[in-house]
Design a protein around this motif. Sequence first.
Motif, PDB file in Angstrom:
ATOM      1  N   MET A 240      29.093  51.057  52.761  1.00  0.00           N
ATOM      2  CA  MET A 240      28.061  52.235  52.995  1.00  0.00           C
ATOM      3  C   MET A 240      28.294  53.012  54.176  1.00  0.00           C
ATOM      4  SD  MET A 240      24.473  51.285  51.501  1.00  0.00           S
ATOM      5  CE  MET A 240      24.262  49.491  52.209  1.00  0.00           C
ATOM      6  N   LYS A 241      28.613  52.573  55.354  1.00  0.00           N
ATOM      7  CA  LYS A 241      28.978  53.188  56.510  1.00  0.00           C
ATOM      8  C   LYS A 241      30.300  53.977  56.358  1.00  0.00           C
ATOM      9  CE  LYS A 241      28.419  50.766  60.305  1.00  0.00           C
ATOM     10  NZ  LYS A 241      28.487  50.008  61.350  1.00  0.00           N
ATOM     11  N   GLU A 242      31.366  53.704  55.579  1.00  0.00           N
ATOM     12  CA  GLU A 242      32.439  54.254  55.277  1.00  0.00           C
ATOM     13  C   GLU A 242      32.018  55.712  54.684  1.00  0.00           C
ATOM     14  OE1 GLU A 242      36.282  54.299  52.428  1.00  0.00           O
ATOM     15  OE2 GLU A 242      35.375  52.263  53.087  1.00  0.00           O
ATOM     16  N   TYR A 243      31.202  55.564  53.655  1.00  0.00           N
ATOM     17  CA  TYR A 243      30.862  56.891  52.826  1.00  0.00           C
ATOM     18  C   TYR A 243      30.003  57.583  53.868  1.00  0.00           C
ATOM     19  CZ  TYR A 243      32.639  55.871  48.038  1.00  0.00           C
ATOM     20  OH  TYR A 243      33.114  55.668  46.888  1.00  0.00           O
ATOM     21  N   LEU A 244      28.973  57.034  54.595  1.00  0.00           N
ATOM     22  CA  LEU A 244      28.367  57.846  55.348  1.00  0.00           C
ATOM     23  C   LEU A 244      28.906  58.755  56.538  1.00  0.00           C
ATOM     24  CD1 LEU A 244      25.001  55.820  55.850  1.00  0.00           C
ATOM     25  CD2 LEU A 244      25.332  57.863  54.320  1.00  0.00           C
ATOM     26  N   LYS A 245      30.168  58.067  57.234  1.00  0.00           N
ATOM     27  CA  LYS A 245      30.966  58.774  58.093  1.00  0.00           C
ATOM     28  C   LYS A 245      31.867  59.911  57.223  1.00  0.00           C
ATOM     29  CE  LYS A 245      31.722  54.880  61.055  1.00  0.00           C
ATOM     30  NZ  LYS A 245      32.776  53.726  61.707  1.00  0.00           N
ATOM     31  N   LYS A 246      32.100  59.557  56.074  1.00  0.00           N
ATOM     32  CA  LYS A 246      32.795  60.606  55.432  1.00  0.00           C
ATOM     33  C   LYS A 246      32.170  61.662  54.878  1.00  0.00           C
ATOM     34  CE  LYS A 246      36.205  60.877  51.271  1.00  0.00           C
ATOM     35  NZ  LYS A 246      36.897  60.187  50.542  1.00  0.00           N
ATOM     36  N   TYR A 247      30.795  61.572  54.598  1.00  0.00           N
ATOM     37  CA  TYR A 247      30.246  62.600  53.874  1.00  0.00           C
ATOM     38  C   TYR A 247      28.808  63.199  54.887  1.00  0.00           C
ATOM     39  CZ  TYR A 247      32.776  61.527  49.894  1.00  0.00           C
ATOM     40  OH  TYR A 247      33.817  61.218  48.943  1.00  0.00           O
ATOM     41  N   ASN A 248      28.527  62.289  55.470  1.00  0.00           N
ATOM     42  CA  ASN A 248      27.241  62.946  56.446  1.00  0.00           C
ATOM     43  C   ASN A 248      27.073  62.034  57.651  1.00  0.00           C
ATOM     44  OD1 ASN A 248      24.773  63.900  57.893  1.00  0.00           O
ATOM     45  ND2 ASN A 248      24.137  64.500  55.856  1.00  0.00           N
ATOM     46  N   LYS A 249      27.607  62.113  58.683  1.00  0.00           N
ATOM     47  CA  LYS A 249      27.673  61.157  59.949  1.00  0.00           C
ATOM     48  C   LYS A 249      26.136  61.109  60.496  1.00  0.00           C
ATOM     49  CE  LYS A 249      32.276  61.531  61.419  1.00  0.00           C
ATOM     50  NZ  LYS A 249      33.132  61.943  62.617  1.00  0.00           N
ATOM     51  N   GLU A 250      25.445  62.235  60.169  1.00  0.00           N
ATOM     52  CA  GLU A 250      24.211  62.002  60.830  1.00  0.00           C
ATOM     53  C   GLU A 250      23.363  61.075  60.078  1.00  0.00           C
ATOM     54  OE1 GLU A 250      22.096  63.953  63.458  1.00  0.00           O
ATOM     55  OE2 GLU A 250      24.273  64.127  63.950  1.00  0.00           O
ATOM     56  N   LEU A 251      23.398  60.604  58.828  1.00  0.00           N
ATOM     57  CA  LEU A 251      22.662  59.675  58.174  1.00  0.00           C
ATOM     58  C   LEU A 251      22.814  58.281  58.667  1.00  0.00           C
ATOM     59  CD1 LEU A 251      23.208  61.100  54.710  1.00  0.00           C
ATOM     60  CD2 LEU A 251      21.255  61.421  56.012  1.00  0.00           C
ATOM     61  N   LEU A 252      23.931  58.098  59.518  1.00  0.00           N
ATOM     62  CA  LEU A 252      23.921  56.843  60.100  1.00  0.00           C
ATOM     63  C   LEU A 252      22.802  56.396  60.962  1.00  0.00           C
ATOM     64  CD1 LEU A 252      27.901  56.860  60.829  1.00  0.00           C
ATOM     65  CD2 LEU A 252      26.788  55.253  59.431  1.00  0.00           C
ATOM     66  N   LYS A 253      22.160  57.404  61.249  1.00  0.00           N
ATOM     67  CA  LYS A 253      21.003  57.058  62.248  1.00  0.00           C
ATOM     68  C   LYS A 253      19.824  56.721  61.512  1.00  0.00           C
ATOM     69  CE  LYS A 253      22.603  60.904  65.549  1.00  0.00           C
ATOM     70  NZ  LYS A 253      22.239  62.197  65.799  1.00  0.00           N
ATOM     71  N   GLU A 254      19.618  56.831  60.196  1.00  0.00           N
ATOM     72  CA  GLU A 254      18.452  56.473  59.136  1.00  0.00           C
ATOM     73  C   GLU A 254      18.851  54.972  59.512  1.00  0.00           C
ATOM     74  OE1 GLU A 254      16.168  58.564  57.938  1.00  0.00           O
ATOM     75  OE2 GLU A 254      16.938  59.616  59.585  1.00  0.00           O
ATOM     76  N   PRO A 255      17.451  54.374  59.233  1.00  0.00           N
ATOM     77  CA  PRO A 255      17.501  52.878  58.926  1.00  0.00           C
ATOM     78  C   PRO A 255      18.451  52.379  57.828  1.00  0.00           C
ATOM     79  CG  PRO A 255      15.419  53.802  59.101  1.00  0.00           C
ATOM     80  CD  PRO A 255      16.014  54.965  58.810  1.00  0.00           C
ATOM     81  N   LYS A 256      19.038  51.353  57.870  1.00  0.00           N
ATOM     82  CA  LYS A 256      20.068  50.819  57.061  1.00  0.00           C
ATOM     83  C   LYS A 256      19.408  50.523  55.638  1.00  0.00           C
ATOM     84  CE  LYS A 256      23.043  48.592  60.557  1.00  0.00           C
ATOM     85  NZ  LYS A 256      23.468  47.570  61.180  1.00  0.00           N
ATOM     86  N   PRO A 257      18.184  49.842  55.688  1.00  0.00           N
ATOM     87  CA  PRO A 257      17.822  49.896  54.002  1.00  0.00           C
ATOM     88  C   PRO A 257      17.509  51.324  53.364  1.00  0.00           C
ATOM     89  CG  PRO A 257      16.459  48.736  55.624  1.00  0.00           C
ATOM     90  CD  PRO A 257      17.284  49.524  56.473  1.00  0.00           C
ATOM     91  N   THR A 258      17.752  52.349  54.017  1.00  0.00           N
ATOM     92  CA  THR A 258      17.669  53.780  53.411  1.00  0.00           C
ATOM     93  C   THR A 258      19.060  54.262  53.071  1.00  0.00           C
ATOM     94  OG1 THR A 258      17.650  55.050  55.418  1.00  0.00           O
ATOM     95  CG2 THR A 258      15.563  53.986  54.631  1.00  0.00           C
ATOM     96  N   TRP A 259      19.930  53.556  53.435  1.00  0.00           N
ATOM     97  CA  TRP A 259      21.347  54.030  53.401  1.00  0.00           C
ATOM     98  C   TRP A 259      21.944  54.130  51.768  1.00  0.00           C
ATOM     99  CZ3 TRP A 259      25.164  51.438  57.563  1.00  0.00           C
ATOM    100  CH2 TRP A 259      24.739  51.933  58.733  1.00  0.00           C
ATOM    101  N   HIS A 260      21.498  53.237  51.046  1.00  0.00           N
ATOM    102  CA  HIS A 260      22.002  53.199  49.764  1.00  0.00           C
ATOM    103  C   HIS A 260      21.792  54.538  48.936  1.00  0.00           C
ATOM    104  CE1 HIS A 260      17.902  51.742  48.871  1.00  0.00           C
ATOM    105  NE2 HIS A 260      18.112  51.963  47.717  1.00  0.00           N
ATOM    106  N   SER A 261      20.526  55.000  49.234  1.00  0.00           N
ATOM    107  CA  SER A 261      20.101  56.274  48.483  1.00  0.00           C
ATOM    108  C   SER A 261      20.929  57.330  48.748  1.00  0.00           C
ATOM    109  CB  SER A 261      18.530  56.548  48.686  1.00  0.00           C
ATOM    110  OG  SER A 261      18.580  57.030  50.241  1.00  0.00           O
ATOM    111  N   PHE A 262      21.273  57.742  49.981  1.00  0.00           N
ATOM    112  CA  PHE A 262      22.338  58.758  50.360  1.00  0.00           C
ATOM    113  C   PHE A 262      23.956  58.336  49.725  1.00  0.00           C
ATOM    114  CE2 PHE A 262      19.630  57.918  54.263  1.00  0.00           C
ATOM    115  CZ  PHE A 262      18.671  58.755  53.793  1.00  0.00           C
ATOM    116  N   VAL A 263      24.172  57.135  50.062  1.00  0.00           N
ATOM    117  CA  VAL A 263      25.337  56.699  49.426  1.00  0.00           C
ATOM    118  C   VAL A 263      25.704  56.673  48.072  1.00  0.00           C
ATOM    119  CG1 VAL A 263      27.234  54.858  49.243  1.00  0.00           C
ATOM    120  CG2 VAL A 263      25.897  55.221  51.451  1.00  0.00           C
ATOM    121  N   GLY A 264      24.750  56.413  47.301  1.00  0.00           N
ATOM    122  CA  GLY A 264      24.588  56.540  45.751  1.00  0.00           C
ATOM    123  C   GLY A 264      24.837  58.057  45.531  1.00  0.00           C
ATOM    124  N   ALA A 265      24.168  58.864  46.018  1.00  0.00           N
ATOM    125  CA  ALA A 265      24.044  60.264  45.723  1.00  0.00           C
ATOM    126  C   ALA A 265      25.741  60.852  45.953  1.00  0.00           C
ATOM    127  CB  ALA A 265      23.130  61.201  46.525  1.00  0.00           C
TER     128      ALA A 265
END
Length: 366
Positions: A240-265
Amino acid sequence: MKRIALFGGSFDPVHSDHINIIKSCKENLNFDEVWIMPAYVNPFKTLSTSSVTQRLDMLKIAVKDLDYVKVKTYEISKQTSSFTYDTVKYYKTKYPEISFSFVMGSDQLDNFEKWDHFNQLIKEIDFKVFLRKKDFNQKIVDKYNLQTFEFENNFLSSTKIRNLVDLNLQIKEVNDYVNNNLMYLYERVENKMDEKRYFHSLNVGQMAMELARLNNYDLNKALIAGTLHDIAKRWSEPQMKEYLKKYNKELLKEPKPTWHSFVGAFHLKHDWLFSDKEIIQAVYNHTVGSKDMSILDMIVFCADKISSERDYDGVERLRALVKSDLLTGFKELLKNQYEIAVKKHSKTTIGKGLTEAYNFWIMEKN
């Protein structure tokens, strides 16, 4: 004499290499027509992962601009395993005035001698072998003096397509059809989602469709977005961290339990090649919401929290509320989520997304 190429296979799904072989039959081998013959069930496969109707629909989409191609349903109409020998005898008997050849991919050469009635079949019709891989069974080619041909090869396979590999080389309209019908779902998630999460996702899809019906919204869009909302829920943190770094680094600041929604999109947009922005946004917003919630966003957000297997205290009341008034139900669920998050953590650590959604929908709108 009219020359026709018979092209059989599962076509599950049909892909661009199938079409490139068909085009080569016309342009390079000078066949007058190509008859595609989808099998009901390939004798060398235990089952098909899509319905007969779906495979026929995809074939019609793929060849819609090729007027020399006909999709024949002889093998499918038998509703049993298909044997090439029977098919060849049928067409040669029915159309004695036509010269037939049989088109096959080189990937079938290893099993070629295992085909039903092979000794009669090899005498009955000539075969045109298209080289789908760099390595192929040259011994079989030499033994039966088979003709081989190259073509514009993307090195695709239906298995690759079903498993999200090289979708950028697939026919876009066919890929859209697959996505819009949630085809190959289990194959695409089986190594990334446990059984409990899989059935939760199916339940959310059904609840989303029910809410869409109550709110005069597109049922199929709701079903798709609801079913796919947790597509990345069981991914590993590094992935998940790899996808967020690739597509929107700012979202790494969001709580980890929410990451899957951004990564899923991001996964749906860039790997499944979904073209429907509303579905992608609904997956993105399903965990903590946002200031800009569409009807579909609210449907999926709520369906996730009141799906049929949920049994927490008060869920029946919330189901009734959401079904009677989507907006009011959404606000109630968002308020509950915010209060639980603050209680478990603190206002400073629950994330920008949930805070903004709460301030807009609960504080400003009330």
